[in-house]
Scaffold this motif. Structure first.
Motif, PDB file in Angstrom:
ATOM      1  N   HIS A  63      -6.398  -3.650  -5.926  1.00  0.00           N
ATOM      2  CA  HIS A  63      -7.333  -4.539  -5.221  1.00  0.00           C
ATOM      3  C   HIS A  63      -8.109  -3.774  -4.161  1.00  0.00           C
ATOM      4  CE1 HIS A  63      -8.817  -7.887  -2.755  1.00  0.00           C
ATOM      5  NE2 HIS A  63      -8.265  -7.270  -1.721  1.00  0.00           N
ATOM      6  N   TRP A  64      -7.405  -2.979  -3.343  1.00  0.00           N
ATOM      7  CA  TRP A  64      -8.066  -2.270  -2.257  1.00  0.00           C
ATOM      8  C   TRP A  64      -8.909  -1.102  -2.767  1.00  0.00           C
ATOM      9  CZ3 TRP A  64      -9.297  -4.099   2.174  1.00  0.00           C
ATOM     10  CH2 TRP A  64      -8.532  -5.136   2.729  1.00  0.00           C
ATOM     11  N   GLU A  65      -8.569  -0.551  -3.906  1.00  0.00           N
ATOM     12  CA  GLU A  65      -9.460   0.443  -4.515  1.00  0.00           C
ATOM     13  C   GLU A  65     -10.806  -0.197  -4.841  1.00  0.00           C
ATOM     14  OE1 GLU A  65      -6.787   3.779  -6.817  1.00  0.00           O
ATOM     15  OE2 GLU A  65      -6.945   1.794  -7.751  1.00  0.00           O
ATOM     16  N   ARG A  66     -10.778  -1.400  -5.384  1.00  0.00           N
ATOM     17  CA  ARG A  66     -12.030  -2.110  -5.694  1.00  0.00           C
ATOM     18  C   ARG A  66     -12.783  -2.468  -4.418  1.00  0.00           C
ATOM     19  NH1 ARG A  66      -8.457  -4.642  -9.391  1.00  0.00           N
ATOM     20  NH2 ARG A  66      -8.249  -6.456  -7.995  1.00  0.00           N
ATOM     21  N   GLN A  67     -12.048  -2.907  -3.390  1.00  0.00           N
ATOM     22  CA  GLN A  67     -12.688  -3.338  -2.144  1.00  0.00           C
ATOM     23  C   GLN A  67     -13.346  -2.185  -1.400  1.00  0.00           C
ATOM     24  OE1 GLN A  67     -12.847  -6.885  -2.469  1.00  0.00           O
ATOM     25  NE2 GLN A  67     -12.545  -6.767  -0.267  1.00  0.00           N
ATOM     26  N   THR A  68     -12.683  -1.035  -1.390  1.00  0.00           N
ATOM     27  CA  THR A  68     -13.152   0.088  -0.574  1.00  0.00           C
ATOM     28  C   THR A  68     -13.990   1.102  -1.351  1.00  0.00           C
ATOM     29  OG1 THR A  68     -11.146   1.388  -1.034  1.00  0.00           O
ATOM     30  CG2 THR A  68     -11.094  -0.090   0.892  1.00  0.00           C
ATOM     31  N   GLY A  69     -13.835   1.115  -2.666  1.00  0.00           N
ATOM     32  CA  GLY A  69     -14.481   2.152  -3.462  1.00  0.00           C
ATOM     33  C   GLY A  69     -13.740   3.476  -3.422  1.00  0.00           C
ATOM     34  N   LEU A  70     -12.594   3.519  -2.748  1.00  0.00           N
ATOM     35  CA  LEU A  70     -11.766   4.725  -2.690  1.00  0.00           C
ATOM     36  C   LEU A  70     -10.793   4.713  -3.861  1.00  0.00           C
ATOM     37  CD1 LEU A  70     -10.985   4.580   1.133  1.00  0.00           C
ATOM     38  CD2 LEU A  70     -12.702   6.017   0.009  1.00  0.00           C
ATOM     39  N   GLN A  71     -10.631   5.844  -4.502  1.00  0.00           N
ATOM     40  CA  GLN A  71      -9.809   5.898  -5.708  1.00  0.00           C
ATOM     41  C   GLN A  71      -8.663   6.887  -5.566  1.00  0.00           C
ATOM     42  OE1 GLN A  71     -10.213   3.973  -8.596  1.00  0.00           O
ATOM     43  NE2 GLN A  71     -11.640   2.861  -7.264  1.00  0.00           N
ATOM     44  N   ALA A  72      -7.448   6.402  -5.829  1.00  0.00           N
ATOM     45  CA  ALA A  72      -6.282   7.283  -5.908  1.00  0.00           C
ATOM     46  C   ALA A  72      -6.106   7.725  -7.353  1.00  0.00           C
ATOM     47  CB  ALA A  72      -5.039   6.543  -5.431  1.00  0.00           C
ATOM     48  N   ARG A  73      -5.346   8.794  -7.544  1.00  0.00           N
ATOM     49  CA  ARG A  73      -5.069   9.266  -8.902  1.00  0.00           C
ATOM     50  C   ARG A  73      -3.753   8.696  -9.426  1.00  0.00           C
ATOM     51  NH1 ARG A  73      -6.169  15.521  -9.821  1.00  0.00           N
ATOM     52  NH2 ARG A  73      -5.907  14.752 -11.950  1.00  0.00           N
ATOM     53  N   GLY A  74      -3.263   7.697  -8.762  1.00  0.00           N
ATOM     54  CA  GLY A  74      -2.023   7.044  -9.168  1.00  0.00           C
ATOM     55  C   GLY A  74      -1.309   6.504  -7.950  1.00  0.00           C
ATOM     56  N   ALA A  75      -0.364   5.622  -8.179  1.00  0.00           N
ATOM     57  CA  ALA A  75       0.444   5.068  -7.084  1.00  0.00           C
ATOM     58  C   ALA A  75       1.842   4.806  -7.618  1.00  0.00           C
ATOM     59  CB  ALA A  75      -0.190   3.781  -6.550  1.00  0.00           C
ATOM     60  N   ARG A  76       2.845   5.088  -6.804  1.00  0.00           N
ATOM     61  CA  ARG A  76       4.222   4.899  -7.242  1.00  0.00           C
ATOM     62  C   ARG A  76       5.112   4.584  -6.047  1.00  0.00           C
ATOM     63  NH1 ARG A  76       4.215  11.152  -9.161  1.00  0.00           N
ATOM     64  NH2 ARG A  76       4.422  12.167  -7.128  1.00  0.00           N
ATOM     65  N   ILE A  77       6.324   4.164  -6.337  1.00  0.00           N
ATOM     66  CA  ILE A  77       7.303   3.821  -5.321  1.00  0.00           C
ATOM     67  C   ILE A  77       8.299   4.965  -5.225  1.00  0.00           C
ATOM     68  CG2 ILE A  77       8.929   2.064  -4.521  1.00  0.00           C
ATOM     69  CD1 ILE A  77       5.965   1.155  -4.934  1.00  0.00           C
ATOM     70  N   ARG A  78       8.586   5.382  -3.990  1.00  0.00           N
ATOM     71  CA  ARG A  78       9.454   6.551  -3.809  1.00  0.00           C
ATOM     72  C   ARG A  78      10.225   6.412  -2.491  1.00  0.00           C
ATOM     73  NH1 ARG A  78       7.350  12.480  -1.862  1.00  0.00           N
ATOM     74  NH2 ARG A  78       9.389  13.318  -1.381  1.00  0.00           N
ATOM     75  N   LEU A  79      11.467   6.850  -2.495  1.00  0.00           N
ATOM     76  CA  LEU A  79      12.265   6.864  -1.270  1.00  0.00           C
ATOM     77  C   LEU A  79      11.871   8.063  -0.414  1.00  0.00           C
ATOM     78  CD1 LEU A  79      15.877   5.960  -2.464  1.00  0.00           C
ATOM     79  CD2 LEU A  79      14.350   4.554  -1.086  1.00  0.00           C
ATOM     80  N   PHE A  80      11.552   7.808   0.865  1.00  0.00           N
ATOM     81  CA  PHE A  80      11.317   8.856   1.839  1.00  0.00           C
ATOM     82  C   PHE A  80      12.453   8.818   2.850  1.00  0.00           C
ATOM     83  CE2 PHE A  80       7.032   7.797   0.384  1.00  0.00           C
ATOM     84  CZ  PHE A  80       6.473   9.052   0.190  1.00  0.00           C
ATOM     85  N   GLN A  81      12.651   9.938   3.541  1.00  0.00           N
ATOM     86  CA  GLN A  81      13.676   9.962   4.579  1.00  0.00           C
ATOM     87  C   GLN A  81      13.266   9.085   5.749  1.00  0.00           C
ATOM     88  OE1 GLN A  81      14.520  13.823   6.325  1.00  0.00           O
ATOM     89  NE2 GLN A  81      16.636  13.250   6.657  1.00  0.00           N
ATOM     90  N   SER A  82      12.035   9.189   6.184  1.00  0.00           N
ATOM     91  CA  SER A  82      11.607   8.383   7.333  1.00  0.00           C
ATOM     92  C   SER A  82      10.092   8.217   7.356  1.00  0.00           C
ATOM     93  CB  SER A  82      12.076   9.021   8.641  1.00  0.00           C
ATOM     94  OG  SER A  82      11.566  10.331   8.758  1.00  0.00           O
ATOM     95  N   ARG A  83       9.521   7.874   6.199  1.00  0.00           N
ATOM     96  CA  ARG A  83       8.086   7.620   6.117  1.00  0.00           C
ATOM     97  C   ARG A  83       7.855   6.336   5.341  1.00  0.00           C
ATOM     98  NH1 ARG A  83       4.604  11.227   7.528  1.00  0.00           N
ATOM     99  NH2 ARG A  83       2.993  10.347   6.216  1.00  0.00           N
ATOM    100  N   TRP A  84       6.829   5.620   5.743  1.00  0.00           N
ATOM    101  CA  TRP A  84       6.454   4.418   4.996  1.00  0.00           C
ATOM    102  C   TRP A  84       5.718   4.776   3.711  1.00  0.00           C
ATOM    103  CZ3 TRP A  84       8.613   0.015   6.261  1.00  0.00           C
ATOM    104  CH2 TRP A  84       8.932  -0.271   7.594  1.00  0.00           C
ATOM    105  N   ALA A  85       4.852   5.792   3.777  1.00  0.00           N
ATOM    106  CA  ALA A  85       3.996   6.091   2.634  1.00  0.00           C
ATOM    107  C   ALA A  85       3.409   7.487   2.784  1.00  0.00           C
ATOM    108  CB  ALA A  85       2.876   5.051   2.527  1.00  0.00           C
ATOM    109  N   SER A  86       2.769   7.947   1.701  1.00  0.00           N
ATOM    110  CA  SER A  86       2.182   9.282   1.720  1.00  0.00           C
ATOM    111  C   SER A  86       1.072   9.358   0.685  1.00  0.00           C
ATOM    112  CB  SER A  86       3.258  10.327   1.399  1.00  0.00           C
ATOM    113  OG  SER A  86       2.709  11.625   1.335  1.00  0.00           O
ATOM    114  N   CYS A  87       0.123  10.253   0.932  1.00  0.00           N
ATOM    115  CA  CYS A  87      -0.915  10.577  -0.046  1.00  0.00           C
ATOM    116  C   CYS A  87      -0.785  12.058  -0.347  1.00  0.00           C
ATOM    117  CB  CYS A  87      -2.302  10.252   0.513  1.00  0.00           C
ATOM    118  SG  CYS A  87      -3.674  10.757  -0.556  1.00  0.00           S
ATOM    119  N   SER A  88      -0.521  12.398  -1.593  1.00  0.00           N
ATOM    120  CA  SER A  88      -0.299  13.801  -1.947  1.00  0.00           C
ATOM    121  C   SER A  88      -1.604  14.587  -1.957  1.00  0.00           C
ATOM    122  CB  SER A  88       0.352  13.886  -3.336  1.00  0.00           C
ATOM    123  OG  SER A  88      -0.616  13.646  -4.348  1.00  0.00           O
ATOM    124  N   ALA A  89      -1.483  15.898  -2.076  1.00  0.00           N
ATOM    125  CA  ALA A  89      -2.668  16.758  -2.152  1.00  0.00           C
ATOM    126  C   ALA A  89      -3.532  16.409  -3.355  1.00  0.00           C
ATOM    127  CB  ALA A  89      -2.243  18.224  -2.209  1.00  0.00           C
TER     128      ALA A  89
END
Length: 236
Positions: free
Chosen positions: A145-171
């Motif tokens: 939804h937000w990709e459509r709203q903003t015009g910003l495109q990710a190359r994928g999205a997934r769920i992952r356990l982090f030690q102490s982060r809410w989220a991340s965008c890879s290189a």
């Protein structure tokens, strides 16, 4: 280890150089010095980075170093989902081999073979599984939804356990979200998504980055403050 005095608080930190990272990250954990990691910088620059986040660090240290509670979850306990605290019913089900968790529109129901209560360590994997399932079902749809709203495109999205982060965008512009994002109010979940989408364009928290966030979410500062006050202690 170097120290920073911030008001009445003393912040001790350890620097871990990671040349592959493009920006610096701060991690706060129970009973440990603050961890600062990222590109190599001297001690003066490290102190400047820690000072920039000193208020957040102080507040998170207070939260994570609170005395642990070992109280069992019983009928009447409350569990969080999408920013709300839900009534929890614990049922003794001797025929089961292991505890099970279900969620209705108004409550969590836990069935366990061990009696009318369940310990936090036994509940944790059940809640993680619940959050992960809901994140796959709801959060990833919000990313689209937000990709459509903003015009910003990710190359994928997934769920992952982090030690102490809410989220991340890879290189490579793949977005990753901790299952516990599903604890947060939906408006704050949306902020986390937009924040990470903006990192597909601006990798660091520069003035240009925050301008981009503000363009797509004008009330981002209120939502960012709500995220920083959440109990998990992660950052984005």
């Amino acid at each position: 280890m170097p120290l920073l005095q911030y008001g009445q608080s003393t912040i001790e930190w350890h620097f871990q150089p990671e040349v592959k990272l493009k920006r610096h990250y701060v991690t706060v954990e129970r009973g440990r010095p603050v961890l600062l990691r990222g590109p190599v910088v001297d001690t003066a620059e490290q102190e400047a980075l820690v000072r920039r986040r000193a208020r957040w660090i102080r507040d998170k240290l207070f939260l994570v170093n609170q005395p642990r509670t070992d109280e069992a979850i019983v009928t009447g306990s409350r569990l969080r989902y999408c920013g709300r605290s839900y009534f929890t019913e614990v049922r003794h089900s001797p025929s089961l081999d292991s505890p099970q968790l279900t969620f209705t529109a108004s409550r969590f129901v836990i069935e366990t073979p061990d009696g009318p209560s369940i310990q936090p360590e036994a509940l944790a994997p059940l809640m993680e599984g619940f959050y992960r399932e809901r994140a796959h079902e709801k959060l990833l749809a919000r990313v689209r939804h937000w990709e459509r709203q903003t015009g910003l495109q990710a190359r994928g999205a997934r769920i992952r356990l982090f030690q102490s982060r809410w989220a991340s965008c890879s290189a490579h512009n793949v977005l990753e979200f901790h299952p516990r994002v599903m604890e947060l109010p939906t408006s704050v979940q949306d902020y986390v998504i937009v924040h990470e989408l903006c990192h597909t364009v601006e990798k660091s928290h520069t003035k240009a980055f925050w301008s981009l966030v503000a363009r797509h979410m004008p009330n981002w500062q209120r939502l960012h403050a709500a995220l920083e006050s959440a109990e998990f202690g992660g950052e984005i």
